[in-house]
Design an enzyme around this catalytic site. Structure first.
Site, PDB file in Angstrom:
ATOM      1  N   PRO A  73      51.641  39.132  -2.956  1.00  0.00           N
ATOM      2  CA  PRO A  73      50.524  38.755  -3.246  1.00  0.00           C
ATOM      3  C   PRO A  73      49.764  38.178  -2.082  1.00  0.00           C
ATOM      4  O   PRO A  73      50.391  37.791  -0.955  1.00  0.00           O
ATOM      5  CB  PRO A  73      50.898  37.441  -4.137  1.00  0.00           C
ATOM      6  CG  PRO A  73      52.472  37.422  -4.318  1.00  0.00           C
ATOM      7  CD  PRO A  73      52.896  38.630  -3.584  1.00  0.00           C
ATOM      8  N   ASN A  74      48.362  38.414  -2.184  1.00  0.00           N
ATOM      9  CA  ASN A  74      47.420  37.904  -1.268  1.00  0.00           C
ATOM     10  C   ASN A  74      47.459  38.796   0.150  1.00  0.00           C
ATOM     11  O   ASN A  74      46.564  38.322   0.921  1.00  0.00           O
ATOM     12  CB  ASN A  74      47.760  36.192  -0.778  1.00  0.00           C
ATOM     13  CG  ASN A  74      47.562  35.408  -1.940  1.00  0.00           C
ATOM     14  OD1 ASN A  74      46.698  35.594  -2.761  1.00  0.00           O
ATOM     15  ND2 ASN A  74      48.558  34.573  -2.174  1.00  0.00           N
ATOM     16  N   ARG A  76      41.844  36.808   5.195  1.00  0.00           N
ATOM     17  CA  ARG A  76      42.648  35.947   4.778  1.00  0.00           C
ATOM     18  C   ARG A  76      43.250  35.094   6.000  1.00  0.00           C
ATOM     19  O   ARG A  76      44.023  35.763   6.781  1.00  0.00           O
ATOM     20  CB  ARG A  76      43.859  36.381   4.049  1.00  0.00           C
ATOM     21  CG  ARG A  76      44.811  35.174   3.740  1.00  0.00           C
ATOM     22  CD  ARG A  76      45.850  35.902   3.061  1.00  0.00           C
ATOM     23  NE  ARG A  76      47.061  34.874   2.750  1.00  0.00           N
ATOM     24  CZ  ARG A  76      48.167  35.216   2.655  1.00  0.00           C
ATOM     25  NH1 ARG A  76      48.674  36.224   2.548  1.00  0.00           N
ATOM     26  NH2 ARG A  76      49.098  33.937   2.367  1.00  0.00           N
ATOM     27  N   TYR A  90      47.013  35.538  10.167  1.00  0.00           N
ATOM     28  CA  TYR A  90      47.651  36.768  10.112  1.00  0.00           C
ATOM     29  C   TYR A  90      46.785  38.012  10.590  1.00  0.00           C
ATOM     30  O   TYR A  90      47.106  39.116  10.483  1.00  0.00           O
ATOM     31  CB  TYR A  90      47.329  37.039   8.182  1.00  0.00           C
ATOM     32  CG  TYR A  90      48.123  36.133   7.627  1.00  0.00           C
ATOM     33  CD1 TYR A  90      49.547  36.047   7.624  1.00  0.00           C
ATOM     34  CD2 TYR A  90      47.393  35.139   6.677  1.00  0.00           C
ATOM     35  CE1 TYR A  90      50.295  35.161   6.933  1.00  0.00           C
ATOM     36  CE2 TYR A  90      48.302  34.250   6.128  1.00  0.00           C
ATOM     37  CZ  TYR A  90      49.573  34.174   6.351  1.00  0.00           C
ATOM     38  OH  TYR A  90      50.570  33.308   5.392  1.00  0.00           O
ATOM     39  N   ASN A 111      56.795  43.196   2.674  1.00  0.00           N
ATOM     40  CA  ASN A 111      56.504  42.146   2.979  1.00  0.00           C
ATOM     41  C   ASN A 111      56.306  41.371   1.725  1.00  0.00           C
ATOM     42  O   ASN A 111      55.341  41.727   0.868  1.00  0.00           O
ATOM     43  CB  ASN A 111      55.167  42.112   3.644  1.00  0.00           C
ATOM     44  CG  ASN A 111      54.489  40.685   4.070  1.00  0.00           C
ATOM     45  OD1 ASN A 111      55.336  39.847   3.500  1.00  0.00           O
ATOM     46  ND2 ASN A 111      53.711  40.518   5.100  1.00  0.00           N
ATOM     47  N   ALA A 124      54.377  35.158  -0.433  1.00  0.00           N
ATOM     48  CA  ALA A 124      54.852  34.117  -0.942  1.00  0.00           C
ATOM     49  C   ALA A 124      56.371  34.115  -1.627  1.00  0.00           C
ATOM     50  O   ALA A 124      57.004  33.491  -2.120  1.00  0.00           O
ATOM     51  CB  ALA A 124      54.029  33.229  -1.643  1.00  0.00           C
ATOM     52  N   GLU A 174      62.292  43.876   6.031  1.00  0.00           N
ATOM     53  CA  GLU A 174      61.312  43.045   5.717  1.00  0.00           C
ATOM     54  C   GLU A 174      60.428  42.634   6.654  1.00  0.00           C
ATOM     55  O   GLU A 174      60.887  42.506   8.141  1.00  0.00           O
ATOM     56  CB  GLU A 174      62.221  41.759   5.149  1.00  0.00           C
ATOM     57  CG  GLU A 174      61.301  40.532   4.930  1.00  0.00           C
ATOM     58  CD  GLU A 174      61.879  39.402   3.840  1.00  0.00           C
ATOM     59  OE1 GLU A 174      62.763  40.008   3.060  1.00  0.00           O
ATOM     60  OE2 GLU A 174      61.707  38.323   3.819  1.00  0.00           O
ATOM     61  N   HIS A 200      57.059  40.253   8.222  1.00  0.00           N
ATOM     62  CA  HIS A 200      55.873  39.068   7.940  1.00  0.00           C
ATOM     63  C   HIS A 200      55.212  39.080   9.199  1.00  0.00           C
ATOM     64  O   HIS A 200      55.823  39.147  10.366  1.00  0.00           O
ATOM     65  CB  HIS A 200      56.741  37.923   7.953  1.00  0.00           C
ATOM     66  CG  HIS A 200      57.866  37.752   6.559  1.00  0.00           C
ATOM     67  ND1 HIS A 200      57.219  37.417   5.417  1.00  0.00           N
ATOM     68  CD2 HIS A 200      59.125  37.908   6.303  1.00  0.00           C
ATOM     69  CE1 HIS A 200      57.962  37.215   4.501  1.00  0.00           C
ATOM     70  NE2 HIS A 200      59.340  37.754   5.180  1.00  0.00           N
ATOM     71  N   ARG A 228      56.435  28.020  11.235  1.00  0.00           N
ATOM     72  CA  ARG A 228      55.330  27.374  10.186  1.00  0.00           C
ATOM     73  C   ARG A 228      56.163  26.322   9.444  1.00  0.00           C
ATOM     74  O   ARG A 228      57.229  25.885   9.769  1.00  0.00           O
ATOM     75  CB  ARG A 228      54.900  28.516   9.368  1.00  0.00           C
ATOM     76  CG  ARG A 228      54.063  29.559  10.297  1.00  0.00           C
ATOM     77  CD  ARG A 228      53.491  30.573   9.376  1.00  0.00           C
ATOM     78  NE  ARG A 228      52.459  30.180   8.658  1.00  0.00           N
ATOM     79  CZ  ARG A 228      51.825  30.927   7.455  1.00  0.00           C
ATOM     80  NH1 ARG A 228      52.216  31.921   7.383  1.00  0.00           N
ATOM     81  NH2 ARG A 228      50.886  30.055   6.894  1.00  0.00           N
TER      82      ARG A 228
HETATM   83  C1  DQA Z   1      53.649  36.099   4.931  1.00  0.00           C
HETATM   84  C2  DQA Z   1      54.396  34.795   5.176  1.00  0.00           C
HETATM   85  C3  DQA Z   1      54.465  34.118   3.716  1.00  0.00           C
HETATM   86  O1  DQA Z   1      55.134  32.918   3.983  1.00  0.00           O
HETATM   87  C4  DQA Z   1      53.290  33.970   3.091  1.00  0.00           C
HETATM   88  O2  DQA Z   1      53.243  33.434   1.975  1.00  0.00           O
HETATM   89  C5  DQA Z   1      52.434  35.354   3.113  1.00  0.00           C
HETATM   90  C6  DQA Z   1      52.365  36.142   4.162  1.00  0.00           C
HETATM   91  C7  DQA Z   1      53.466  36.780   6.332  1.00  0.00           C
HETATM   92  O3  DQA Z   1      53.349  38.125   6.418  1.00  0.00           O
HETATM   93  O4  DQA Z   1      53.386  36.443   7.506  1.00  0.00           O
HETATM   94  O5  DQA Z   1      51.609  35.594   2.257  1.00  0.00           O
HETATM   95  O6  DQA Z   1      54.526  37.031   4.346  1.00  0.00           O
END
Ligand code: DQA
Length: 147
Positions: free
Chosen positions: A10-11, A18, A23, A74, A77, A98, A100, A107
């Site tokens: 998501p997102n 964003r 990011y 990835n 959240a 994985e 990020h 963070r």
């Molecule tokens: C994320 C880190 C997560 O905590 C966050 O919710 C994201 C992006 C990252 O790529 O740094 O949506 O996965």
């Protein structure tokens, strides 16, 4: 044809706009193109899936279970409480990495524990979009396709 799954939670579809200070400025299309470029020489193809819904991501993992040689994930959240995604990945036999974009350990406390990471073959965080490139190289390496 050899396929890998590139799964984004998501997102992540609004990357570039964003919170770019966290990011970065690369869009998801840029990232998909980067991964495609990285594996092209090996003749691999990338199945790219991004969704806001955990159910769709679970379905994508199921579909890829026997048709891909690896995955880059990835979970966004969903890393914090995506238990059904976690269980889908537990039933995904090939290696997966994985990724990020941000350094989740630098963070908020709630981002410090990923429910999916313990199942991953590898974990990359904090180096922005470049992490996806390294994850692609890792899958090539694990498959012996980087020689
Ligand atoms: C994320 C880190 C997560 O905590 C966050 O919710 C994201 C992006 C990252 O790529 O740094 O949506 O996965």
């Amino acid at each position: 044809m050899t396929d890998i799954l590139l799964l984004n939670g998501p997102n992540l579809g609004i990357l570039g706009e964003r919170e770019p200070e966290i990011y970065g400025h690369d869009t998801l299309d840029d990232i998909v193109a980067m991964v495609r470029e990285e594996v092209a020489a090996a003749g691999w193809q990338v199945i790219a899936v991004q969704d806001e819904s955990e159910a769709e991501l679970v379905r994508a993992v199921h579909r890829a279970r026997h048709s891909t040689v690896g995955a880059i994930v990835n979970p966004a959240a969903l890393m914090m409480a995506g238990w059904s995604l976690r269980d889908a990945l537990a039933s995904y036999p090939p290696p997966w990495v994985e990724v990020h974009l941000s350094n989740i350990y630098a963070r908020e406390q709630f981002r410090h524990e990923s429910v999916t990471a313990p199942l991953a073959s590898g974990f990359i965080a904090g180096i922005g979009a470049y992490g996806y490139r390294l994850a692609a190289r890792t899958l090539l390496h694990l498959a012996g396709a980087d020689r």
